[in-house]
Design a protein around this motif. Structure first.
Motif: not given
Length: 529
Positions: A248-274
């Motif tokens: 209903l709300h695709q929460t995992s995509h939203t919340k994992v995306a919020e973390t991305a800026h903390l990992l900006k200096d590293y290679n992201i392991q997985v990118n969430p889907r909608e």
């Protein structure tokens, strides 16, 4: 004898993200709950006890007892399953794919790490029970990643078509794989045991889930290891509120995306889907896609309205499979778990998930990098001594190692740093002269400086090549040894299968691993067999 371990950080085989995590860098601390120290497990247990739904324990125990029907299991495993009904019982968990005949060696290292940590915690905190868990990745569908293992120099493969969750895959056709394996094994009691183990595992079980449970139970059942299959209707029923939230709300995509800026200096392991869920049947595992209010199953004609998909979730929760983003949450909702033990790649994607866990109200587990091991014979260790090598040397990139040892063997000064420094000093004086006479000379001075430095570098390289030829015999012995220990110039644990070492070391492999591996010490172990 060289040191029998080196730090993970100095091994050269871990990413900057993992080395920074191990070094507890400040920028990563918001991404995890507690660092894996013995002292931190007490607070982790108290937090998990408070947040874990104790009503889930009975469902978990019943599901496990059902999954073990038809299997001969040890008293320690039976006892551990029963202990899960108690509020003071917690799990230590690792997960792995259903690789053919365990796949690469690190399958063993994950499970030994999990069992050894459980034992250590039991000794330290006797008021609690700690159960080691292996979570089988039965719902994965990447068959090409699991359909082979390497025995010595030969890749032994199971070639067939596959679709849907690999755990439901029939084991038909593995008789042909056994025939190939038998020819490679040759004679002897240990070879006979391996043949029997493969036969009992894959020929006498009808699907890959049951076969893998049997195999892991044969190898580790006496330790009390509990093996979990998440492809379970009763267990997924407990997870339905989180699946509904995702739909209903695709929460995992939203919340994992919020973390991305903390990992900006590293290679992201997985990118969430909608939507981070699959729809599964025996021969289907496809993404669920939301478009214009309708839920589609990718690459099929299956589609649902919102009301229809929520009704399906209620009646058939087993048809919904969490992907790599949601599976960690599923594990932590189902299990009274304190710690997840995994490889560097696994920990990298777990470090993307803490904000998502917080939004779901689920305690984020302690993340522990599994033990890594280099297996070696006494003969190989003795060679290291004779060649005046350290284990740190043998972990170096081969060209760097050859250059380092050539410089050590040579009686000449192969490093022209002193000469380069002197040359730069002389040209500094020429720059001053040019500035005082005619500034246009500066370009000519710069060109001459670069030419002279390039000449020195070329002389340095030629001298190094000449010295490599002079010491070719010693250098060849060094590279041969490194190639033995690092097949394909990669980590042994990512290439070789346990059967090779079981055969070579008279069945003593797991016994030695249990004795030597210390999960909380963050060291790359050298195990001499």
């Amino acid at each position: 004898m060289p040191s029998d371990c080196i730090s993970f950080q100095s091994s050269g085989y871990f990413t900057p993200l993992i080395t920074d995590y191990l070094n507890q860098k400040e920028n990563l601390k918001p991404l995890y709950n507690r660092f894996p120290t013995l002292e931190n497990f007490k607070q982790q247990a108290l937090e998990k006890q408070h947040n874990y739904n104790s009503d889930f324990r009975n469902v978990l125990v019943n599901a496990l007892q059902q999954q073990y029907v038809g299997f001969n299991i040890s008293n320690s495993t039976k006892q551990n399953i029963e202990l899960l009904n108690k509020d003071n019982t917690f799990t230590i968990t690792t997960g792995h794919q259903l690789n053919l005949f365990t796949g690469p060696l690190y399958f063993l290292y994950k499970i030994v790490s999990t069992i050894n940590l459980s034992r250590q915690l039991t000794e330290t905190y006797p008021e609690y029970n700690f159960v080691p868990v292996y979570w089988m990745a039965t719902e994965d569908h990447d068959f090409d990643e699991i359909n082979y293992f390497n025995f010595k120099e030969k890749k032994i493969s199971w070639n067939r078509e596959s679709s849907g969750p690999v755990g439901r895959l029939s084991t038909l056709g593995l008789e042909a794989v056994l025939e190939v394996f038998e020819k490679e094994l040759g004679p002897g009691n240990n070879a006979a045991w391996l043949k029997e183990l493969f036969r009992e595992t894959y020929i006498k079980h009808s699907n890959l889930t049951d076969a893998t449970r049997y195999l892991a139970n044969r190898l580790f059942g006496d330790t009390g290891l509990v093996i979990v299959d998440g492809d379970s209707s009763s267990l997924k029923k407990l997870f339905t509120p989180h699946v509904k939230e995702e739909l209903l709300h695709q929460t995992s995509h939203t919340k994992v995306a919020e973390t991305a800026h903390l990992l900006k200096d590293y290679n992201i392991q997985v990118n969430p889907r909608e939507i981070n869920l699959f729809y599964i049947e025996d021969n289907i595992r496809e993404r669920i896609i939301l478009q214009d209010g309708t839920y589609y199953v990718n690459n099929t004609e299956i589609k649902f309205s919102e009301a229809e998909i929520l009704a399906l979730l209620e009646s058939n929760p087993e048809k919904f499979s969490p992907n790599v983003i949601m599976r960690p949450l599923y594990e932590e909702v189902i299990l009274p778990n304190l710690c997840y033990i995994g490889g560097g790649g696994e920990l990298a994607y777990w470090l993307e998930l803490k904000t998502y866990f917080e939004s779901a109200g689920v305690t984020f587990p302690i993340l522990l990098l599994r033990n890594s091991v280099l297996l070696t014979t006494q003969k190989q260790a003795d060679k290291l001594d004779k060649l005046n090598l350290t284990w740190g040397d043998i972990f170096m990139k081969q060209q760097e190692l050859v250059t380092k040892k050539t410089q050590e063997f040579s009686e000449l000064g192969l490093d022209f740093s002193e000469q380069k420094k002197f040359l730069k000093q002389q040209f500094a004086k020429l720059y001053d002269m040019a500035a005082k006479t005619d500034a246009t000379f500066t370009g000519a001075v710069k060109a001459q400086e670069l030419k002279q430095l390039k000449g020195l570098e070329n002389l340095e390289k030629k001298l190094l090549r000449a010295e490599k030829k002079n010491h070719a015999d010693k250098l060849e012995r060094i590279t041969e040894l490194q190639n033995e220990l690092f097949p394909g110039r990669s980590l042994q644990e990512r290439k070789a299968n346990f059967s090779q070492f079981y055969l070579e070391f008279d069945g003593k492999l797991t016994e030695k691993l249990f004795a030597d591996l210390k999960p909380l010490e963050q060291e790359f172990n050298i195990v001499v067999l």
